[in-house]
Design a protein around this motif. Structure first.
Motif, PDB file in Angstrom:
ATOM      1  N   VAL A  47       0.720  -1.184  -0.036  1.00 30.79           N
ATOM      2  CA  VAL A  47      -0.131  -0.152  -0.131  1.00 30.79           C
ATOM      3  C   VAL A  47       0.844   1.334   0.096  1.00 30.79           C
ATOM      4  O   VAL A  47       0.284   2.486  -0.582  1.00 30.79           O
ATOM      5  N   TYR A  48       2.005   1.228   0.627  1.00 27.17           N
ATOM      6  CA  TYR A  48       2.871   2.517   0.750  1.00 27.17           C
ATOM      7  C   TYR A  48       3.840   2.509  -0.342  1.00 27.17           C
ATOM      8  O   TYR A  48       4.729   1.678  -0.458  1.00 27.17           O
ATOM      9  N   LYS A  49       3.764   3.564  -1.234  1.00 26.52           N
ATOM     10  CA  LYS A  49       4.693   3.679  -2.498  1.00 26.52           C
ATOM     11  C   LYS A  49       5.192   5.203  -2.101  1.00 26.52           C
ATOM     12  O   LYS A  49       4.688   6.224  -2.580  1.00 26.52           O
ATOM     13  N   ALA A  50       6.437   5.320  -1.608  1.00 29.39           N
ATOM     14  CA  ALA A  50       6.957   6.654  -1.577  1.00 29.39           C
ATOM     15  C   ALA A  50       7.143   7.293  -3.052  1.00 29.39           C
ATOM     16  O   ALA A  50       7.457   6.658  -3.946  1.00 29.39           O
ATOM     17  N   GLY A  51       7.115   8.670  -2.943  1.00 31.15           N
ATOM     18  CA  GLY A  51       7.179   9.456  -4.225  1.00 31.15           C
ATOM     19  C   GLY A  51       6.110   9.184  -5.121  1.00 31.15           C
ATOM     20  O   GLY A  51       6.116   9.571  -6.484  1.00 31.15           O
ATOM     21  N   LEU A  52       4.858   8.837  -4.750  1.00 33.89           N
ATOM     22  CA  LEU A  52       3.769   8.449  -5.758  1.00 33.89           C
ATOM     23  C   LEU A  52       3.083   9.639  -6.341  1.00 33.89           C
ATOM     24  O   LEU A  52       2.849   9.711  -7.541  1.00 33.89           O
ATOM     25  N   VAL A 107       1.225   4.406   8.422  1.00 34.63           N
ATOM     26  CA  VAL A 107       0.563   3.439   7.434  1.00 34.63           C
ATOM     27  C   VAL A 107      -0.595   2.894   8.048  1.00 34.63           C
ATOM     28  O   VAL A 107      -1.913   2.612   7.552  1.00 34.63           O
ATOM     29  N   ALA A 108      -0.433   2.350   9.325  1.00 26.98           N
ATOM     30  CA  ALA A 108      -1.664   1.510   9.930  1.00 26.98           C
ATOM     31  C   ALA A 108      -2.810   2.828  10.262  1.00 26.98           C
ATOM     32  O   ALA A 108      -4.013   2.347   9.861  1.00 26.98           O
ATOM     33  N   CYS A 109      -2.620   3.967  10.608  1.00 28.18           N
ATOM     34  CA  CYS A 109      -3.470   4.845  10.661  1.00 28.18           C
ATOM     35  C   CYS A 109      -4.452   5.338   9.386  1.00 28.18           C
ATOM     36  O   CYS A 109      -5.447   5.408   9.252  1.00 28.18           O
ATOM     37  N   PHE A 110      -3.667   5.178   8.314  1.00 31.86           N
ATOM     38  CA  PHE A 110      -4.244   5.286   6.793  1.00 31.86           C
ATOM     39  C   PHE A 110      -5.104   4.209   6.824  1.00 31.86           C
ATOM     40  O   PHE A 110      -6.244   4.515   6.124  1.00 31.86           O
ATOM     41  N   LEU A 111      -4.650   3.123   6.628  1.00 35.01           N
ATOM     42  CA  LEU A 111      -5.525   1.888   6.705  1.00 35.01           C
ATOM     43  C   LEU A 111      -6.824   1.686   7.531  1.00 35.01           C
ATOM     44  O   LEU A 111      -7.814   1.543   6.876  1.00 35.01           O
ATOM     45  N   SER A 112      -6.714   2.330   8.653  1.00 38.58           N
ATOM     46  CA  SER A 112      -7.706   2.341   9.696  1.00 38.58           C
ATOM     47  C   SER A 112      -9.008   3.395   9.172  1.00 38.58           C
ATOM     48  O   SER A 112     -10.055   3.134   9.227  1.00 38.58           O
ATOM     49  N   HIS A 113      -8.682   4.443   8.584  1.00 44.42           N
ATOM     50  CA  HIS A 113      -9.485   5.325   8.068  1.00 44.42           C
ATOM     51  C   HIS A 113      -9.846   4.666   6.884  1.00 44.42           C
ATOM     52  O   HIS A 113     -11.312   4.777   6.554  1.00 44.42           O
ATOM     53  N   ALA A 135     -18.259  10.403  -1.788  1.00 45.35           N
ATOM     54  CA  ALA A 135     -16.920  10.856  -1.255  1.00 45.35           C
ATOM     55  C   ALA A 135     -15.996   9.693  -0.864  1.00 45.35           C
ATOM     56  O   ALA A 135     -14.708   9.570  -1.136  1.00 45.35           O
ATOM     57  N   ALA A 136     -16.809   8.856   0.232  1.00 43.74           N
ATOM     58  CA  ALA A 136     -15.924   7.636   0.448  1.00 43.74           C
ATOM     59  C   ALA A 136     -15.454   6.752  -0.588  1.00 43.74           C
ATOM     60  O   ALA A 136     -14.324   6.031  -0.612  1.00 43.74           O
ATOM     61  N   LYS A 137     -16.383   6.695  -1.764  1.00 45.10           N
ATOM     62  CA  LYS A 137     -15.932   5.567  -2.804  1.00 45.10           C
ATOM     63  C   LYS A 137     -14.980   6.486  -3.332  1.00 45.10           C
ATOM     64  O   LYS A 137     -13.877   5.518  -3.707  1.00 45.10           O
ATOM     65  N   GLN A 138     -14.877   7.598  -3.624  1.00 43.52           N
ATOM     66  CA  GLN A 138     -13.616   8.381  -4.158  1.00 43.52           C
ATOM     67  C   GLN A 138     -12.433   8.273  -3.382  1.00 43.52           C
ATOM     68  O   GLN A 138     -11.387   7.775  -4.074  1.00 43.52           O
ATOM     69  N   LEU A 139     -12.592   8.253  -2.384  1.00 47.23           N
ATOM     70  CA  LEU A 139     -11.133   8.178  -1.358  1.00 47.23           C
ATOM     71  C   LEU A 139     -10.787   6.745  -1.576  1.00 47.23           C
ATOM     72  O   LEU A 139      -9.459   6.513  -1.510  1.00 47.23           O
ATOM     73  N   LEU A 140     -11.461   5.879  -1.572  1.00 44.22           N
ATOM     74  CA  LEU A 140     -11.087   4.580  -1.420  1.00 44.22           C
ATOM     75  C   LEU A 140     -10.437   4.026  -3.093  1.00 44.22           C
ATOM     76  O   LEU A 140      -9.265   3.295  -3.052  1.00 44.22           O
ATOM     77  N   ALA A 141     -10.839   4.603  -3.924  1.00 48.35           N
ATOM     78  CA  ALA A 141     -10.356   4.348  -5.348  1.00 48.35           C
ATOM     79  C   ALA A 141      -8.952   5.021  -5.481  1.00 48.35           C
ATOM     80  O   ALA A 141      -8.174   4.640  -6.199  1.00 48.35           O
ATOM     81  N   VAL A 142      -8.866   6.280  -4.809  1.00 47.16           N
ATOM     82  CA  VAL A 142      -7.667   7.000  -5.045  1.00 47.16           C
ATOM     83  C   VAL A 142      -6.591   6.564  -3.924  1.00 47.16           C
ATOM     84  O   VAL A 142      -5.490   7.215  -4.278  1.00 47.16           O
ATOM     85  N   THR A 143      -7.078   6.014  -3.145  1.00 42.02           N
ATOM     86  CA  THR A 143      -5.921   5.587  -2.238  1.00 42.02           C
ATOM     87  C   THR A 143      -5.761   4.338  -1.791  1.00 42.02           C
ATOM     88  O   THR A 143      -5.243   3.683  -0.734  1.00 42.02           O
ATOM     89  N   GLU A 144      -5.648   3.322  -2.791  1.00 35.23           N
ATOM     90  CA  GLU A 144      -5.305   1.999  -3.066  1.00 35.23           C
ATOM     91  C   GLU A 144      -3.787   1.647  -2.525  1.00 35.23           C
ATOM     92  O   GLU A 144      -3.495   0.928  -1.957  1.00 35.23           O
ATOM     93  N   THR A 145      -3.153   2.789  -3.102  1.00 35.43           N
ATOM     94  CA  THR A 145      -1.928   3.205  -2.736  1.00 35.43           C
ATOM     95  C   THR A 145      -1.742   4.376  -2.321  1.00 35.43           C
ATOM     96  O   THR A 145      -2.235   5.569  -2.646  1.00 35.43           O
ATOM     97  N   PHE A 146      -0.749   4.874  -1.519  1.00 33.46           N
ATOM     98  CA  PHE A 146      -0.567   6.409  -0.870  1.00 33.46           C
ATOM     99  C   PHE A 146       0.977   6.479  -0.500  1.00 33.46           C
ATOM    100  O   PHE A 146       1.866   5.437  -0.216  1.00 33.46           O
ATOM    101  N   ASP A 147       1.321   7.711  -0.383  1.00 27.38           N
ATOM    102  CA  ASP A 147       2.670   8.083  -0.059  1.00 27.38           C
ATOM    103  C   ASP A 147       2.921   8.938   0.995  1.00 27.38           C
ATOM    104  O   ASP A 147       3.927   9.473   1.228  1.00 27.38           O
ATOM    105  N   ARG A 148       1.595   9.270   1.681  1.00 24.96           N
ATOM    106  CA  ARG A 148       1.824  10.167   2.862  1.00 24.96           C
ATOM    107  C   ARG A 148       0.655  10.178   3.781  1.00 24.96           C
ATOM    108  O   ARG A 148      -0.179   9.240   3.418  1.00 24.96           O
ATOM    109  N   PRO A 149       0.715  10.751   5.199  1.00 20.30           N
ATOM    110  CA  PRO A 149      -0.124  10.591   6.059  1.00 20.30           C
ATOM    111  C   PRO A 149      -1.600  10.926   5.546  1.00 20.30           C
ATOM    112  O   PRO A 149      -1.871  11.698   4.449  1.00 20.30           O
ATOM    113  N   VAL A 150      -2.458  10.338   5.984  1.00 16.55           N
ATOM    114  CA  VAL A 150      -3.928  10.446   5.440  1.00 16.55           C
ATOM    115  C   VAL A 150      -4.429  11.829   5.597  1.00 16.55           C
ATOM    116  O   VAL A 150      -5.397  12.184   4.237  1.00 16.55           O
TER     117      VAL A 150
END
Length: 251
Positions: free
Chosen positions: A59-64, A78-84, A170-185
């Motif tokens: 899930v975590y890709k630095a420099g994305l 990372v765990a915090c982001f996944l919790s949200h 909005a929740a659907k959109q956030l899920l779609a664009v954060t399957e991978t992430f590179d910074r805190p939520v």
């Protein structure tokens, strides 16, 4: 002042993100469950201690995204982001109009009733409304007002994820664009050019952050002096770049 846009048949539920082994926060979770104006579920937070290296790499890709986030995420972030993300998924799975998502280190103030009422009246399925615990930092045009609470289109979007009202779409959109992430939520939510959302803020938010009274932050870790100095230098540079990107997308 723009009129409310809420759906005629509104179904809102609260979700408190709570790590089961954080027993010193259970009393606060119980208090929130008893006092929130809607039915409440407790979301079992992702435990950083149980994340494997492979879980993080997935899930975590630095420099994305640009501007590049200048710091590596620690495993708690990372765990915090996944919790949200779990809370956002619950909003979608339960087909709610919106979900009120709270972290377990938040306390409600006397202004919360007015803040929640205004947010619930205004919110539509595509809205993301923050309840900031530092209300004087939120500036921007007013889009709705009721009962001494104002909803602003904050520029820039503030930090902190203690409480938010999130529409289903909005929740659907956030899920779609954060399957991978590179910074805190919370930093990710500032990037409207990535999320496709324009987060709002209700002020006063009617919440305060009380982690210091509950055993301290479960995310932040103590850092060596040189790392602290490095962050003090890079953080304002990064914030300027985020503001520039935000202005560029609005123009």
């Amino acid at each position: 002042m723009i009129g409310a846009r809420g759906e005629h048949s509104t179904v809102i539920k609260a979700f408190i993100i709570h790590l089961a082994r954080s027993t010193d926060r259970q009393q606060q979770v119980d208090l929130l469950s008893q006092t929130l104006p809607v039915s409440t579920d407790v979301v079992d937070a992702v435990d950083a201690r149980k994340l494997t290296d492979e879980d993080v790499r997935r899930v975590y890709k630095a420099g994305l995204h640009a501007p590049r986030y200048p710091f590596d995420l620690n495993i708690r972030e990372v765990a915090c982001f996944l919790s949200h993300r779990k809370a956002w998924q619950a909003i979608v799975d339960q087909n709610l109009t919106a979900g009120l998502v709270l972290e377990d280190d938040v306390a409600l103030t006397p202004e919360f009733a007015a803040a929640y009422s205004a947010a619930a009246r205004f919110a539509g399925p595509t809205d993301f409304i923050r309840f900031p615990f530092r209300p004087h930092r939120e500036q921007g045009p007013e889009v709705f007002a009721a009962d001494n609470a104002r909803i602003l289109r904050a520029k820039p979007v503030g930090l902190g994820m203690v409480t938010q009202l999130i529409g289903r779409e909005a929740a659907k959109q956030l899920l779609a664009v954060t399957e991978t992430f590179d910074r805190p939520v919370d930093t990710m939510l500032q990037m409207n050019w990535i999320t496709g959302l324009s987060p709002l803020a209700v002020v006063p938010g009617g919440v305060r952050e009380v982690s210091s009274q509950l055993g301290g932050s479960t995310i932040q870790q103590k850092k060596p002096l040189l790392e602290k100095l490095r962050r003090e230098i890079l953080r304002p540079i990064y914030r300027m770049r985020v503001n520039a990107y935000s202005r560029g997308k609005e123009s």
